[in-house]
Design an enzyme around this catalytic site. Sequence first.
Site, PDB file in Angstrom:
ATOM      1  N   GLU A 175      20.650   8.534   9.483  1.00  0.00           N
ATOM      2  CA  GLU A 175      20.085   8.974   8.200  1.00  0.00           C
ATOM      3  C   GLU A 175      21.071   8.720   7.052  1.00  0.00           C
ATOM      4  O   GLU A 175      20.659   8.369   5.939  1.00  0.00           O
ATOM      5  CB  GLU A 175      19.679  10.451   8.256  1.00  0.00           C
ATOM      6  CG  GLU A 175      18.649  10.805   9.327  1.00  0.00           C
ATOM      7  CD  GLU A 175      17.433   9.902   9.361  1.00  0.00           C
ATOM      8  OE1 GLU A 175      17.017   9.386   8.310  1.00  0.00           O
ATOM      9  OE2 GLU A 175      16.899   9.677  10.477  1.00  0.00           O
ATOM     10  N   HIS A 178      20.696   5.235   5.866  1.00  0.00           N
ATOM     11  CA  HIS A 178      19.532   5.022   4.991  1.00  0.00           C
ATOM     12  C   HIS A 178      19.899   5.238   3.521  1.00  0.00           C
ATOM     13  O   HIS A 178      19.456   4.497   2.645  1.00  0.00           O
ATOM     14  CB  HIS A 178      18.404   6.000   5.338  1.00  0.00           C
ATOM     15  CG  HIS A 178      17.477   5.512   6.410  1.00  0.00           C
ATOM     16  ND1 HIS A 178      16.749   4.350   6.285  1.00  0.00           N
ATOM     17  CD2 HIS A 178      17.138   6.039   7.611  1.00  0.00           C
ATOM     18  CE1 HIS A 178      16.002   4.182   7.368  1.00  0.00           C
ATOM     19  NE2 HIS A 178      16.219   5.192   8.200  1.00  0.00           N
TER      20      HIS A 178
HETATM   21 NI    NI Z   1      15.370   5.561  10.069  1.00  0.00          NI
END
Ligand code: NI
Length: 220
Positions: A175, A178
């Site tokens: 995450e 991202h």
């Molecule tokens: Ni992802």
Amino acid sequence: MSVRHDRSHSVDRRVRVQGKPVDSYPALPPEAERGSVRRITVVGEGILSRPCQEVTDFGSPELSALIDDMFLTMHVADGAGLAANQIGVDLRLFVYDCPDDYGIRHVGHIINPILDLPDPGSRRLVDEFEGCLSVPGATMAVLRTDRAVVRGLDKGGNSLAIEGTGYFARCLQHESDHLFGHTYLDRLSKRDRKDALRQMADHREDVFARRAVKAAHLGR
Ligand code: NI
């Protein structure tokens, strides 16, 4: 990040919410109950390949509503983690509902997270499979450290440190990537990336259909 299907569901009910142990937490968290389903962006869309903006406005109803929407969207897609740019929002935050390797379920959100990995000398790398809700239908082995800490803020602006091991450590790294505009495909060899994109082409429609069924089941 998508849920892992290769291990049986633990009967251990231990849960940590925002890093703190609680006795239990509903399978569909209250955040998700309040939220709306949003469209999940797919790799290739520009917002997934640009670094996200810092959140500067804390304690607002809009920020709470965004987190609620991210929770429901993650649950409808059977996800373990979801970053804001995966619903088209250019802000540095992610949500998670993810088991670790000890059967503990971790649930929460973190804003403006900074990833803190063990020193290279003491880090242990594991090469295990992961998937991404923005690469629907694909999974590939990715090298990650087996421990990670993220430091950031909660929606009220209070500081927060979340520590993860095993699969949850993988989720925290995935995450965090991202929010820098990276997906796990960026960590793969050219050949593995092609393989992942082929898996996505083959399976994405099935994944979208499953999400639609689950959203309908939840009455959304
Ligand atoms: Ni992802």
